[in-house]
Design an enzyme around this catalytic site. Structure first.
Site, PDB file in Angstrom:
ATOM      1  N   HIS A  45      10.339   4.602 -10.995  1.00 19.47           N
ATOM      2  CA  HIS A  45       9.009   4.156 -10.559  1.00 19.47           C
ATOM      3  C   HIS A  45       8.171   5.265  -9.959  1.00 19.47           C
ATOM      4  O   HIS A  45       7.621   5.125  -8.868  1.00 19.47           O
ATOM      5  CB  HIS A  45       9.127   3.011  -9.546  1.00 19.47           C
ATOM      6  CG  HIS A  45       9.644   1.743 -10.121  1.00 19.47           C
ATOM      7  ND1 HIS A  45       8.916   0.972 -10.993  1.00 19.47           N
ATOM      8  CD2 HIS A  45      10.824   1.122  -9.959  1.00 19.47           C
ATOM      9  CE1 HIS A  45       9.630  -0.081 -11.333  1.00 19.47           C
ATOM     10  NE2 HIS A  45      10.787  -0.014 -10.724  1.00 19.47           N
ATOM     11  N   ILE A  46       8.038   6.376 -10.650  1.00 16.97           N
ATOM     12  CA  ILE A  46       7.184   7.440 -10.130  1.00 16.97           C
ATOM     13  C   ILE A  46       5.838   7.495 -10.832  1.00 16.97           C
ATOM     14  O   ILE A  46       5.021   8.357 -10.547  1.00 16.97           O
ATOM     15  CB  ILE A  46       7.889   8.816 -10.188  1.00 16.97           C
ATOM     16  CG1 ILE A  46       8.212   9.217 -11.622  1.00 16.97           C
ATOM     17  CG2 ILE A  46       9.107   8.836  -9.305  1.00 16.97           C
ATOM     18  CD1 ILE A  46       8.695  10.642 -11.771  1.00 16.97           C
TER      19      ILE A  46
END
Length: 85
Positions: A45-46
């Site tokens: 989740h970057i």
């Protein structure tokens, strides 16, 4: 995303590579076949990891909190879940 279809597409060279910010299931089990591909990048989740995006996420959380305390409709509500869940 259809994870099985992605595995098949990578295995059969239908696509050259994949980069995933989200998986299904999440997290993937340690033995998942996607980990076997050197042309598959899986990150935690970057995709939203910019100062601007994170600042706006914090603002939305504060706006929702204040609206909820006032008994008003929330400014940002996930449609797939009710706030009571």
């Amino acid at each position: 995303m259809d994870t099985s279809a992605l595995v098949a597409a990578l295995k059969n060279n239908i696509i050259a590579a994949a980069a995933l910010d989200v998986t299904d299931p999440e997290p993937l089990p340690p033995t998942h076949p996607l980990y076997e591909f050197s042309n598959c990048l899986i990150v935690p989740h970057i995709g939203s990891a910019t100062q601007q995006t994170r600042r706006r996420m914090a603002e939305l959380a504060c706006e929702n909190l204040l609206a909820g305390l006032r008994g008003e409709q929330l400014t940002s509500l996930c449609e797939s879940r009710s706030i009571r869940e």
